[in-house]
Design a protein around this motif. Sequence first.
Motif, PDB file in Angstrom:
ATOM      1  N   ALA A 156       0.808  -1.220   0.000  1.00 46.93           N
ATOM      2  CA  ALA A 156       0.000   0.000   0.000  1.00 46.93           C
ATOM      3  C   ALA A 156       0.841   1.269   0.000  1.00 46.93           C
ATOM      4  N   GLY A 157       2.144   1.122  -0.175  1.00 41.90           N
ATOM      5  CA  GLY A 157       2.989   2.289  -0.370  1.00 41.90           C
ATOM      6  C   GLY A 157       3.575   2.901   0.877  1.00 41.90           C
ATOM      7  N   ILE A 158       3.452   2.239   2.030  1.00 41.59           N
ATOM      8  CA  ILE A 158       4.054   2.759   3.255  1.00 41.59           C
ATOM      9  C   ILE A 158       5.482   2.254   3.363  1.00 41.59           C
ATOM     10  N   SER A 159       6.418   3.172   3.576  1.00 41.19           N
ATOM     11  CA  SER A 159       7.805   2.755   3.704  1.00 41.19           C
ATOM     12  C   SER A 159       7.952   1.847   4.915  1.00 41.19           C
ATOM     13  N   GLU A 160       8.816   0.847   4.801  1.00 41.26           N
ATOM     14  CA  GLU A 160       8.941  -0.172   5.842  1.00 41.26           C
ATOM     15  C   GLU A 160       9.358   0.408   7.187  1.00 41.26           C
ATOM     16  N   GLY A 161      10.082   1.518   7.175  1.00 45.74           N
ATOM     17  CA  GLY A 161      10.529   2.128   8.421  1.00 45.74           C
ATOM     18  C   GLY A 161       9.425   2.762   9.231  1.00 45.74           C
ATOM     19  N   ARG A 162       8.215   2.782   8.691  1.00 41.26           N
ATOM     20  CA  ARG A 162       7.072   3.360   9.416  1.00 41.26           C
ATOM     21  C   ARG A 162       6.157   2.295  10.008  1.00 41.26           C
ATOM     22  N   VAL A 163       6.518   1.045   9.898  1.00 42.86           N
ATOM     23  CA  VAL A 163       5.672  -0.046  10.382  1.00 42.86           C
ATOM     24  C   VAL A 163       6.459  -0.910  11.350  1.00 42.86           C
TER      25      VAL A 163
ATOM     26  N   GLU B 250       0.557   1.863  -5.290  1.00 40.22           N
ATOM     27  CA  GLU B 250       0.791   0.491  -4.829  1.00 40.22           C
ATOM     28  C   GLU B 250       2.160  -0.005  -5.280  1.00 40.22           C
ATOM     29  N   ASP B 251       2.753  -0.829  -4.441  1.00 40.76           N
ATOM     30  CA  ASP B 251       4.103  -1.339  -4.677  1.00 40.76           C
ATOM     31  C   ASP B 251       4.051  -2.860  -4.805  1.00 40.76           C
ATOM     32  N   ARG B 252       4.258  -3.364  -6.005  1.00 46.70           N
ATOM     33  CA  ARG B 252       4.301  -4.807  -6.247  1.00 46.70           C
ATOM     34  C   ARG B 252       5.715  -5.285  -6.544  1.00 46.70           C
ATOM     35  N   SER B 253       6.677  -4.455  -6.263  1.00 41.72           N
ATOM     36  CA  SER B 253       8.052  -4.780  -6.633  1.00 41.72           C
ATOM     37  C   SER B 253       8.582  -6.032  -5.945  1.00 41.72           C
ATOM     38  N   PHE B 254       8.010  -6.393  -4.812  1.00 45.06           N
ATOM     39  CA  PHE B 254       8.504  -7.542  -4.042  1.00 45.06           C
ATOM     40  C   PHE B 254       7.676  -8.802  -4.274  1.00 45.06           C
ATOM     41  N   LEU B 255       6.672  -8.725  -5.124  1.00 44.11           N
ATOM     42  CA  LEU B 255       5.786  -9.857  -5.404  1.00 44.11           C
ATOM     43  C   LEU B 255       6.127 -10.465  -6.758  1.00 44.11           C
ATOM     44  N   VAL B 256       6.234 -11.794  -6.798  1.00 45.59           N
ATOM     45  CA  VAL B 256       6.528 -12.477  -8.056  1.00 45.59           C
ATOM     46  C   VAL B 256       5.431 -13.485  -8.364  1.00 45.59           C
TER      47      VAL B 256
END
Length: 324
Positions: A149-156, A189-195
């Motif tokens: 959903a586009g939230i940078s990992e450092g915020r979770v 949306e960020d799907r860069s890590f999904l294959v």
Amino acid sequence: MIGSLALLAPALAGLLPSVAAVPHDIAARTITPLACLIFGDTVSPWWLNKCQGHLDLVVIDLRSAAEYAAGHIPGSVSLPFEPVSAWSDMGPGDLLLEMPPSTNVFATLGSVGVGNPSPATKIVLVNGVGVPAFPQAASPRVATTLKYAGISEGRVSVLDGGFPAWLSESLPSTTVVPTPTPRTYTATEDRSFLVNISYVAANLNKKSQGIYLIDGRDEAVYNGSVMEDWALKPGHIPSAVNLPAKHVWNADGSWKSPLELLAQLRGAVGYGVSRSYGKIIVYCGVGGYASTWYFVLTRILGFENVVMYDGSAQEWSRYYDMEL
């Protein structure tokens, strides 16, 4: 020089406000404790209790609505993790635990007070604890949805040990349901890590090239002696190594140390892949435990060369053979 400064001190004192003149309650609200500036991949109950009121922070309880109603962390909002919920949806061909439409996630986050991109609200996820470890796996799964959903990992971050850990430290709980102030949430949306399945099929048996496929399911499911309901065939995707996700937590639901987690990884893949060399593809039955290892590898251990096959064994077993 020291004498000159001493002579100036009374004059400077008259220009600066006295610390004693600042009401204690105002100081307590405006001065952020140093510990609260450190927002890790996991946070302790002590940290959350101390820092919740000092940061732009939303605490999201992923337990069932009934569990939340029985008692929860003050100020936390309820967004239960379910196969079909704000966090996951049915995919093509009725695949379980697929990413929901991103616009739905954006709307949900905004409705509970998460702002993006400004203000950049931080999120702490709260899960339950159980055996099997499905309750614990809710937080890392939702963390991957938040990345999507586009939230940078450092915020979770994830509350270490979940709600039981909060109670074990005799911290306050409540049945009062807060009313969050909605905020604007916009993102891409960020799907860069999904294959997808084709990517996996093209990368089997490539350990010599540093490409490893990790199966996060239990040992008995991996070796085919137990067959899950959602897989059409027993066993695992060819060339995959087994790293059961249930072993990343201690018995009380807290996370094992980074050194222990790294030892688990090295026990499965050796030194054939590193943070700067190779690729790791994680999968499981339907995408739950795969998210756990994705979280461990990328957030706790700092690997950047990790992708997740969300279709997992459910999709693979429909089109290809499994290995025993």
